[in-house]
Design an enzyme around this catalytic site. Structure first.
Site, PDB file in Angstrom:
ATOM      1  N   ALA A 104       6.405  19.599  -2.449  1.00 25.21           N
ATOM      2  CA  ALA A 104       6.616  19.700  -1.001  1.00 25.21           C
ATOM      3  C   ALA A 104       6.844  21.160  -0.619  1.00 25.21           C
ATOM      4  CB  ALA A 104       7.822  18.860  -0.605  1.00 25.21           C
ATOM      5  N   GLY A 156       6.470  16.714  -5.093  1.00 28.83           N
ATOM      6  CA  GLY A 156       5.603  15.880  -4.262  1.00 28.83           C
ATOM      7  C   GLY A 156       4.165  15.842  -4.770  1.00 28.83           C
ATOM      8  N   GLU A 189       4.180  13.249  -7.290  1.00 28.06           N
ATOM      9  CA  GLU A 189       4.243  11.942  -6.620  1.00 28.06           C
ATOM     10  C   GLU A 189       2.879  11.550  -6.052  1.00 28.06           C
ATOM     11  OE1 GLU A 189       7.702  13.185  -4.310  1.00 28.06           O
ATOM     12  OE2 GLU A 189       8.811  11.499  -5.146  1.00 28.06           O
ATOM     13  N   GLU A 227      12.964  18.901  -8.333  1.00 26.63           N
ATOM     14  CA  GLU A 227      13.803  18.745  -7.136  1.00 26.63           C
ATOM     15  C   GLU A 227      15.276  18.978  -7.442  1.00 26.63           C
ATOM     16  OE1 GLU A 227      11.256  16.868  -7.907  1.00 26.63           O
ATOM     17  OE2 GLU A 227      10.203  16.143  -6.120  1.00 26.63           O
TER      18      GLU A 227
HETATM   19  N1  CO8 Z   1       6.957  25.374  -1.302  1.00 26.59           N
HETATM   20  C1  CO8 Z   1       6.732  26.517  -0.617  1.00 26.59           C
HETATM   21  N2  CO8 Z   1       6.120  27.580  -1.138  1.00 26.59           N
HETATM   22  C2  CO8 Z   1       5.728  27.497  -2.445  1.00 26.59           C
HETATM   23  C3  CO8 Z   1       5.945  26.344  -3.213  1.00 26.59           C
HETATM   24  C4  CO8 Z   1       6.595  25.238  -2.592  1.00 26.59           C
HETATM   25  N3  CO8 Z   1       6.801  24.088  -3.236  1.00 26.59           N
HETATM   26  N4  CO8 Z   1       5.443  26.557  -4.449  1.00 26.59           N
HETATM   27  C5  CO8 Z   1       4.923  27.788  -4.453  1.00 26.59           C
HETATM   28  N5  CO8 Z   1       5.100  28.370  -3.236  1.00 26.59           N
HETATM   29  C6  CO8 Z   1       4.670  29.719  -2.831  1.00 26.59           C
HETATM   30  C7  CO8 Z   1       5.578  30.772  -3.414  1.00 26.59           C
HETATM   31  O1  CO8 Z   1       6.727  30.962  -2.612  1.00 26.59           O
HETATM   32  C8  CO8 Z   1       4.658  31.974  -3.405  1.00 26.59           C
HETATM   33  O2  CO8 Z   1       4.605  32.477  -2.095  1.00 26.59           O
HETATM   34  P1  CO8 Z   1       4.559  34.099  -1.833  1.00 26.59           P
HETATM   35  O3  CO8 Z   1       3.281  34.533  -2.481  1.00 26.59           O
HETATM   36  O4  CO8 Z   1       4.573  34.207  -0.366  1.00 26.59           O
HETATM   37  O5  CO8 Z   1       5.765  34.645  -2.522  1.00 26.59           O
HETATM   38  C9  CO8 Z   1       3.291  31.377  -3.707  1.00 26.59           C
HETATM   39  O6  CO8 Z   1       3.390  29.992  -3.379  1.00 26.59           O
HETATM   40  C10 CO8 Z   1       2.897  31.477  -5.174  1.00 26.59           C
HETATM   41  O7  CO8 Z   1       3.941  30.946  -5.957  1.00 26.59           O
HETATM   42  P2  CO8 Z   1       4.654  31.737  -7.142  1.00 26.59           P
HETATM   43  O8  CO8 Z   1       4.544  33.213  -6.947  1.00 26.59           O
HETATM   44  O9  CO8 Z   1       6.024  31.178  -7.325  1.00 26.59           O
HETATM   45  O10 CO8 Z   1       3.710  31.307  -8.378  1.00 26.59           O
HETATM   46  P3  CO8 Z   1       4.108  31.256  -9.920  1.00 26.59           P
HETATM   47  O11 CO8 Z   1       2.849  31.003 -10.663  1.00 26.59           O
HETATM   48  O12 CO8 Z   1       4.927  32.437 -10.300  1.00 26.59           O
HETATM   49  O13 CO8 Z   1       5.067  29.950 -10.074  1.00 26.59           O
HETATM   50  C11 CO8 Z   1       5.696  27.668  -9.721  1.00 26.59           C
HETATM   51  C12 CO8 Z   1       4.549  28.687  -9.851  1.00 26.59           C
HETATM   52  C13 CO8 Z   1       6.466  27.576 -11.042  1.00 26.59           C
HETATM   53  C14 CO8 Z   1       5.073  26.314  -9.392  1.00 26.59           C
HETATM   54  C15 CO8 Z   1       6.667  28.140  -8.587  1.00 26.59           C
HETATM   55  O14 CO8 Z   1       5.914  28.478  -7.432  1.00 26.59           O
HETATM   56  C16 CO8 Z   1       7.686  27.108  -8.195  1.00 26.59           C
HETATM   57  O15 CO8 Z   1       8.639  26.868  -8.918  1.00 26.59           O
HETATM   58  N6  CO8 Z   1       7.478  26.479  -7.008  1.00 26.59           N
HETATM   59  C17 CO8 Z   1       8.397  25.499  -6.479  1.00 26.59           C
HETATM   60  C18 CO8 Z   1       8.227  24.181  -7.192  1.00 26.59           C
HETATM   61  C19 CO8 Z   1       9.183  23.130  -6.665  1.00 26.59           C
HETATM   62  O16 CO8 Z   1      10.390  23.284  -6.682  1.00 26.59           O
HETATM   63  N7  CO8 Z   1       8.621  22.006  -6.195  1.00 26.59           N
HETATM   64  C20 CO8 Z   1       9.380  20.887  -5.695  1.00 26.59           C
HETATM   65  C21 CO8 Z   1       9.503  20.950  -4.227  1.00 26.59           C
HETATM   66  S1  CO8 Z   1      10.556  19.676  -3.627  1.00 26.59           S
HETATM   67  C22 CO8 Z   1       9.564  18.312  -3.547  1.00 26.59           C
HETATM   68  O17 CO8 Z   1       8.442  18.319  -3.915  1.00 26.59           O
HETATM   69  C23 CO8 Z   1      10.223  17.083  -2.966  1.00 26.59           C
HETATM   70  C24 CO8 Z   1       9.217  15.983  -2.689  1.00 26.59           C
HETATM   71  C25 CO8 Z   1       9.749  15.114  -1.617  1.00 26.59           C
HETATM   72  C26 CO8 Z   1       8.676  14.256  -0.979  1.00 26.59           C
HETATM   73  C27 CO8 Z   1       7.423  14.957  -0.503  1.00 26.59           C
HETATM   74  C28 CO8 Z   1       7.483  15.387   0.945  1.00 26.59           C
HETATM   75  C29 CO8 Z   1       6.198  16.176   1.320  1.00 26.59           C
END
Ligand code: CO8
Length: 258
Positions: free
Chosen positions: A66, A109, A112, A132
């Site tokens: 998400a 997500g 999911e 999460e």
């Molecule tokens: N949300 C918002 N922005 C994101 C997300 C995200 N989930 N994932 C990546 N991005 C953005 C980063 O902020 C970054 O943006 P910017 O270039 O502006 O800094 C860009 O995408 C590239 O990401 P990274 O530089 O972090 O890329 P890496 O290769 O270094 O890392 C990762 C990749 C490990 C996947 C890392 O991006 C990460 O940890 N992301 C977050 C993952 C996460 O916590 N996901 C869970 C979210 S909560 C959820 O899914 C709840 C579901 C509930 C139901 C669904 C409702 C829709």
């Protein structure tokens, strides 16, 4: 063909392709994007030219979950009023086969969404996770339920509590995904699988999906009764006549989905 903001869609050889297309944000799912995915799936489900739906992601990840930026400022009541999970609830109701071809990161997500697919192909090196917990929350679109039903409580609670990254091989072992292929041929292999299903009798596939889905919630007895009704129902289809007639005549059947 509808023009979407966060996804790309196309139809070729009876396969409806949906590609998540927000690669700079690793296809993180904002509410509008989930709405678009659902709308594209529903429109393919109604489209007679489509027999199989293929879901994939552009860029280096299938989906990182998400959109955290969108969620960060939410409060309980705004989430209740937005009722965004109403869209999520409809994704598993798609009647046609949904094949997921995932790669890179399949997180939160995104995981999911992948778990809503009927068949999952993963590229070698794909990492899955429910991170999460590290954000102080938990999955909200079926993660705790679908994963637990698939792998059992023991591994599900470990993975959900730790948020650790799970390798595709581990998920293959636990029967969450169907197969692992090299990243270079992921799309090709997914298309091949989709083409195979597209040549099969659509109504039989539909009734099989419906019956298998019931097995998750029904007792064995209830499920057997349900299966039987679907079995009888298929005998009122032209495809049943065609399939059996073709066998008798020793020729290849041509299924119309009627
Ligand atoms: N949300 C918002 N922005 C994101 C997300 C995200 N989930 N994932 C990546 N991005 C953005 C980063 O902020 C970054 O943006 P910017 O270039 O502006 O800094 C860009 O995408 C590239 O990401 P990274 O530089 O972090 O890329 P890496 O290769 O270094 O890392 C990762 C990749 C490990 C996947 C890392 O991006 C990460 O940890 N992301 C977050 C993952 C996460 O916590 N996901 C869970 C979210 S909560 C959820 O899914 C709840 C579901 C509930 C139901 C669904 C409702 C829709």
């Amino acid at each position: 063909m509808t023009v979407y903001k966060f996804i790309e869609t196309s139809v070729d050889q009876r396969i409806g392709l949906i590609e998540l297309n927000r690669p700079k944000q690793l296809n993180s799912l904002n509410r509008e994007m989930v709405r678009e995915i659902l709308e594209a799936m529903q429109s393919f489900d109604r489209n007679d030219e489509v027999r199989v739906i293929l879901l994939a992601g552009r860029g280096k990840a299938f989906s990182s979950g998400a959109d955290i930026d969108e969620m960060a400022g939410a409060d309980s009541m705004s989430l209740e009023l937005l009722n965004q999970f109403a869209d999520w609830d409809q994704i598993p109701l798609i009647k046609k086969p949904v094949i997921g071809a995932v790669h890179g990161f399949v997180f939160g997500g995104g995981f999911e969404l992948a778990l809503c697919c009927d068949i999952l192909l993963a590229a070698n090196g794909t990492e899955f996770s429910f991170p999460e917990v590290s954000l102080g929350v938990m999955p909200g679109a079926g993660g705790t339920q679908r994963l637990t039903k698939l792998v059992g409580r023991t591994k599900a609670i470990e993975w959900l509590w730790t948020g650790e990254r799970i390798k595709a091989e581990e998920l293959l072992k636990h029967r969450v995904i169907n197969r692992i292929v090299s990243a270079e041929v992921l799309h090709e292999e997914a298309l091949r699988f989709a083409e195979k299903l597209a040549g099969m009798p659509p109504l039989a596939l539909r009734m099989i999906k419906d019956s298998v889905n019931k097995a998750v919630d029904y007792s064995l007895y209830e499920g057997m009764q349900y299966e039987r009704k679907n079995f009888y129902l298929l005998f009122s289809s032209e495809d049943q006549k065609e399939g059996m007639q073709a066998f008798v005549e020793k020729r290849k059947p041509i299924y119309q989905g009627k």
